[in-house]
Design a protein around this motif. Structure first.
Motif, PDB file in Angstrom:
ATOM      1  N   ASP A 281      65.985  -8.343  38.072  1.00  0.00           N
ATOM      2  CA  ASP A 281      65.896  -8.999  39.380  1.00  0.00           C
ATOM      3  C   ASP A 281      66.727  -8.295  40.445  1.00  0.00           C
ATOM      4  OD1 ASP A 281      64.199 -10.916  38.397  1.00  0.00           O
ATOM      5  OD2 ASP A 281      65.768 -12.405  38.029  1.00  0.00           O
ATOM      6  N   GLN A 282      67.845  -7.661  40.051  1.00  0.00           N
ATOM      7  CA  GLN A 282      68.794  -7.142  41.033  1.00  0.00           C
ATOM      8  C   GLN A 282      68.893  -5.618  41.079  1.00  0.00           C
ATOM      9  OE1 GLN A 282      72.643  -9.259  41.175  1.00  0.00           O
ATOM     10  NE2 GLN A 282      71.845 -10.640  39.609  1.00  0.00           N
ATOM     11  N   ILE A 283      68.203  -4.931  40.200  1.00  0.00           N
ATOM     12  CA  ILE A 283      68.415  -3.489  40.068  1.00  0.00           C
ATOM     13  C   ILE A 283      67.926  -2.711  41.289  1.00  0.00           C
ATOM     14  CG2 ILE A 283      66.204  -3.035  38.919  1.00  0.00           C
ATOM     15  CD1 ILE A 283      67.713  -1.042  37.136  1.00  0.00           C
ATOM     16  N   ASP A 284      68.680  -1.695  41.652  1.00  0.00           N
ATOM     17  CA  ASP A 284      68.286  -0.729  42.680  1.00  0.00           C
ATOM     18  C   ASP A 284      67.611   0.434  41.947  1.00  0.00           C
ATOM     19  OD1 ASP A 284      68.031   1.209  44.590  1.00  0.00           O
ATOM     20  OD2 ASP A 284      70.115   1.190  45.242  1.00  0.00           O
ATOM     21  N   ARG A 285      66.312   0.637  42.168  1.00  0.00           N
ATOM     22  CA  ARG A 285      65.550   1.632  41.398  1.00  0.00           C
ATOM     23  C   ARG A 285      66.071   3.055  41.615  1.00  0.00           C
ATOM     24  NH1 ARG A 285      61.518  -1.472  38.561  1.00  0.00           N
ATOM     25  NH2 ARG A 285      61.761  -3.523  39.492  1.00  0.00           N
ATOM     26  N   GLN A 286      66.683   3.319  42.777  1.00  0.00           N
ATOM     27  CA  GLN A 286      67.143   4.671  43.064  1.00  0.00           C
ATOM     28  C   GLN A 286      68.366   5.056  42.240  1.00  0.00           C
ATOM     29  OE1 GLN A 286      67.687   4.911  47.303  1.00  0.00           O
ATOM     30  NE2 GLN A 286      65.524   5.379  47.660  1.00  0.00           N
ATOM     31  N   GLN A 287      69.067   4.082  41.685  1.00  0.00           N
ATOM     32  CA  GLN A 287      70.212   4.395  40.839  1.00  0.00           C
ATOM     33  C   GLN A 287      70.102   3.692  39.477  1.00  0.00           C
ATOM     34  OE1 GLN A 287      73.906   3.041  42.511  1.00  0.00           O
ATOM     35  NE2 GLN A 287      73.052   1.157  43.319  1.00  0.00           N
TER      36      GLN A 287
ATOM     37  N   MET B 188      49.520   1.056  32.328  1.00  0.00           N
ATOM     38  CA  MET B 188      50.947   0.719  32.265  1.00  0.00           C
ATOM     39  C   MET B 188      51.346   0.201  30.877  1.00  0.00           C
ATOM     40  SD  MET B 188      53.836   0.729  33.698  1.00  0.00           S
ATOM     41  CE  MET B 188      53.353   1.155  35.376  1.00  0.00           C
ATOM     42  N   THR B 189      50.473  -0.615  30.276  1.00  0.00           N
ATOM     43  CA  THR B 189      50.762  -1.141  28.935  1.00  0.00           C
ATOM     44  C   THR B 189      50.891  -0.014  27.927  1.00  0.00           C
ATOM     45  OG1 THR B 189      49.548  -3.171  29.440  1.00  0.00           O
ATOM     46  CG2 THR B 189      49.949  -2.681  27.121  1.00  0.00           C
ATOM     47  N   LYS B 190      50.000   0.998  28.036  1.00  0.00           N
ATOM     48  CA  LYS B 190      50.060   2.150  27.138  1.00  0.00           C
ATOM     49  C   LYS B 190      51.378   2.882  27.296  1.00  0.00           C
ATOM     50  CE  LYS B 190      47.687   6.467  26.016  1.00  0.00           C
ATOM     51  NZ  LYS B 190      46.561   7.380  26.371  1.00  0.00           N
ATOM     52  N   LEU B 191      51.829   3.065  28.540  1.00  0.00           N
ATOM     53  CA  LEU B 191      53.096   3.757  28.792  1.00  0.00           C
ATOM     54  C   LEU B 191      54.260   2.993  28.166  1.00  0.00           C
ATOM     55  CD1 LEU B 191      54.330   5.477  31.977  1.00  0.00           C
ATOM     56  CD2 LEU B 191      55.717   3.626  31.054  1.00  0.00           C
ATOM     57  N   ILE B 192      54.284   1.673  28.357  1.00  0.00           N
ATOM     58  CA  ILE B 192      55.384   0.857  27.823  1.00  0.00           C
ATOM     59  C   ILE B 192      55.466   0.993  26.307  1.00  0.00           C
ATOM     60  CG2 ILE B 192      56.179  -1.520  27.461  1.00  0.00           C
ATOM     61  CD1 ILE B 192      55.029  -2.169  30.253  1.00  0.00           C
TER      62      ILE B 192
ATOM     63  N   LYS C 102      57.455  -1.604  38.518  1.00  0.00           N
ATOM     64  CA  LYS C 102      57.982  -2.123  39.784  1.00  0.00           C
ATOM     65  C   LYS C 102      58.154  -3.645  39.776  1.00  0.00           C
ATOM     66  CE  LYS C 102      57.870   2.071  41.147  1.00  0.00           C
ATOM     67  NZ  LYS C 102      59.124   2.841  41.070  1.00  0.00           N
ATOM     68  N   ASP C 103      57.402  -4.345  38.940  1.00  0.00           N
ATOM     69  CA  ASP C 103      57.469  -5.804  38.889  1.00  0.00           C
ATOM     70  C   ASP C 103      58.666  -6.244  38.047  1.00  0.00           C
ATOM     71  OD1 ASP C 103      56.343  -8.559  39.189  1.00  0.00           O
ATOM     72  OD2 ASP C 103      56.167  -8.365  37.011  1.00  0.00           O
ATOM     73  N   ALA C 104      59.543  -7.099  38.620  1.00  0.00           N
ATOM     74  CA  ALA C 104      60.779  -7.503  37.941  1.00  0.00           C
ATOM     75  C   ALA C 104      60.500  -8.273  36.648  1.00  0.00           C
ATOM     76  CB  ALA C 104      61.632  -8.354  38.877  1.00  0.00           C
ATOM     77  N   LYS C 105      59.491  -9.136  36.665  1.00  0.00           N
ATOM     78  CA  LYS C 105      59.166  -9.927  35.471  1.00  0.00           C
ATOM     79  C   LYS C 105      58.703  -9.025  34.330  1.00  0.00           C
ATOM     80  CE  LYS C 105      56.128 -13.649  33.879  1.00  0.00           C
ATOM     81  NZ  LYS C 105      55.055 -14.611  34.255  1.00  0.00           N
TER      82      LYS C 105
ATOM     83  N   TYR D 196      64.040   4.937  32.261  1.00  0.00           N
ATOM     84  CA  TYR D 196      62.705   5.479  32.503  1.00  0.00           C
ATOM     85  C   TYR D 196      61.699   4.349  32.760  1.00  0.00           C
ATOM     86  CZ  TYR D 196      58.240   7.801  31.824  1.00  0.00           C
ATOM     87  OH  TYR D 196      56.953   8.256  32.008  1.00  0.00           O
ATOM     88  N   LEU D 197      61.783   3.282  31.988  1.00  0.00           N
ATOM     89  CA  LEU D 197      60.884   2.147  32.200  1.00  0.00           C
ATOM     90  C   LEU D 197      61.069   1.557  33.599  1.00  0.00           C
ATOM     91  CD1 LEU D 197      61.090   0.259  28.773  1.00  0.00           C
ATOM     92  CD2 LEU D 197      59.068   1.366  29.741  1.00  0.00           C
ATOM     93  N   SER D 198      62.321   1.465  34.052  1.00  0.00           N
ATOM     94  CA  SER D 198      62.577   0.896  35.378  1.00  0.00           C
ATOM     95  C   SER D 198      62.010   1.764  36.489  1.00  0.00           C
ATOM     96  CB  SER D 198      64.078   0.697  35.593  1.00  0.00           C
ATOM     97  OG  SER D 198      64.738   1.934  35.775  1.00  0.00           O
ATOM     98  N   SER D 199      61.875   3.081  36.229  1.00  0.00           N
ATOM     99  CA  SER D 199      61.314   3.979  37.247  1.00  0.00           C
ATOM    100  C   SER D 199      59.795   3.876  37.315  1.00  0.00           C
ATOM    101  CB  SER D 199      61.716   5.427  36.952  1.00  0.00           C
ATOM    102  OG  SER D 199      61.025   5.926  35.815  1.00  0.00           O
ATOM    103  N   GLN D 200      59.174   3.329  36.270  1.00  0.00           N
ATOM    104  CA  GLN D 200      57.720   3.233  36.211  1.00  0.00           C
ATOM    105  C   GLN D 200      57.198   1.820  36.477  1.00  0.00           C
ATOM    106  OE1 GLN D 200      55.739   5.990  35.712  1.00  0.00           O
ATOM    107  NE2 GLN D 200      57.624   7.196  35.751  1.00  0.00           N
TER     108      GLN D 200
END
Length: 398
Positions: free
Chosen positions: A324-330, A1-5, A122-125, A116-120
């Motif tokens: 904290d509040q984002i809906d990943r589907q949108q 995951m770190t590599k992707l970021i 899952k942890d809010a922090k 794209y980052l939000s789709s990959q």
């Protein structure tokens, strides 16, 4: 995951280097096109790509949610490359303007990268920290690009620089193609369930409207001080252009130094009040811009540092609220609107700065920035009280 970021951050830096570096040299470009236009038109061309990005944001957000966030990121990188290539090949003003329109309309790498980052992630922090890093890459590009391009333009023509810079987003595309594709939500066959999901999405989007408004106000308060900073500080007897450049870049340098260390501070600050980081950010911005009016260079340095710390806290607070509040589907729609509000804030600030400066009231730019920041902090306090009561009432009702 770190590599992707860090791959995404590298791609964003490469694209931002082109997009943020060349606008500074527009006054050098226009004479090579045989364009005899005044400074006001140069200012209009400066904000044209930003304006187009803001207009197209809603469409590209829906595109990302429907067809995939990586595909949308590739689209943004290709659009940036095409826009720069057209500008580099231009032999008249009309073609150059068309290139700027393509760059803005089909670009938007910030929103696409964040989506794209939000789709990959899952942890809010972790997502909140990653969103701060995309801003860090933008600030780094904002510092390095003018220096690097200023040096290279002594060796080549500005239009040739546009053409060479169009290669950078293509390199970013090649890296992005090696990253994993995200999955898009499949449509539900049951109409009732689909309608319920749509209602939930609308409610989720409405719950973030206060973040979008705060983003607009933050962008306005920050950007309105940028265009005429040099003539403003020259009123205080600062004539060395290198020193003016240092003072201009100082808040961005502060952001680079402190943004990586702000996460733990923000968590401690938000322990008792969720919006504490954001409130502190707008407070520091308000105080910092007000201190610009005190005619001493020592105070001006302190004011620029406070301005930078305000940027750190505002970005930290806004990004964590989104995470904290984002809906990943949108997420495509949400990040596009979030970025669009930043662009609209910048456009409004640029137009306001041009009008106010034409009246010779450069001090008003900093007064207005301070006022907007203070009013936003007050509005956020009121929102937090009202929002808490609304949530409590909903729990009791249920």
């Amino acid at each position: 995951m770190t590599k992707l970021i860090y791959c995404v951050l590298l791609c964003h830096f490469i694209a931002a280097f082109s997009a943020l570096g060349m606008p500074l040299f527009l006054p050098m470009v226009l004479p090579t096109l045989g364009a005899h236009i005044d400074a006001n038109w140069a200012g209009a061309l400066f904000i044209l790509p930003t304006f187009c990005t803001a207009l197209a944001a809603r469409f590209w957000g829906q595109f990302a949610d429907k067809y995939g966030r990586r595909r949308s990121l590739l689209r943004a990188q290709l659009g940036l490359a095409a826009g720069f290539a057209l500008c580099g090949l231009a032999d008249n003003l009309a073609m150059f303007v068309f290139g700027l329109i393509i760059q803005g309309t089909f670009g938007g790498t910030m929103a696409a990268s964040n989506s794209y980052l939000s789709s990959q992630i899952k942890d809010a922090k972790t997502l909140g920290a990653s969103l701060n890093k995309t801003q860090l890459s933008a600030r780094l590009a904002l510092i390095i690009a003018p220096i690097g391009l200023g040096w290279s333009l002594s060796e080549t023509s500005p239009l040739s620089a546009y053409l060479w810079l169009s290669v950078l987003p293509l390199i970013a595309m090649a890296i992005t193609l090696t990253l994993p594709a995200d999955t898009t939500a499949r449509p539900n066959a049951q109409g009732q369930e689909k309608g319920r999901r749509q209602d939930n999405k609308s409610a989720s989007l409405r719950s973030l409207y206060w973040v979008f408004v705060a983003q607009f106000c933050f962008a306005f308060a920050m950007v309105i001080t940028f265009p005429y900073f040099s003539p403003f500080v020259q009123q205080f007897g600062v004539t060395n252009q290198a020193w003016v450049g240092f003072l201009y870049a100082l808040p961005h340098g502060v952001y680079l130094v402190f943004t990586g260390k702000a996460q733990s501070f923000s968590e401690w600050l938000n322990h008792h009040h969720k919006l504490s980081t954001l409130l502190l950010g707008f407070g520091l911005l308000s105080l910092g811009t007000l201190m610009h009016l005190i005619p001493y260079q020592e105070v001006l340095i302190m004011a620029r540092i406070l301005f930078g710390l305000g940027m750190v806290c505002c970005y930290q607070g806004l990004h964590q609220a989104l995470a904290d509040q984002i809906d990943r589907q949108q997420s495509g729609k949400i990040f596009s609107r979030f970025d669009a509000m930043s662009k609209w804030g910048g456009v409004a600030a640029g137009l306001s700065a041009s009008f106010i400066s034409s009246l010779g009231w450069l001090e008003v730019l900093f007064l207005l920035s301070s006022l907007v920041s203070a009013c936003t902090a007050i509005a956020l306090l009121i929102h937090s009280k009202f929002g808490h009561r609304h949530v409590k009432h909903s729990i009791i009702s249920n």
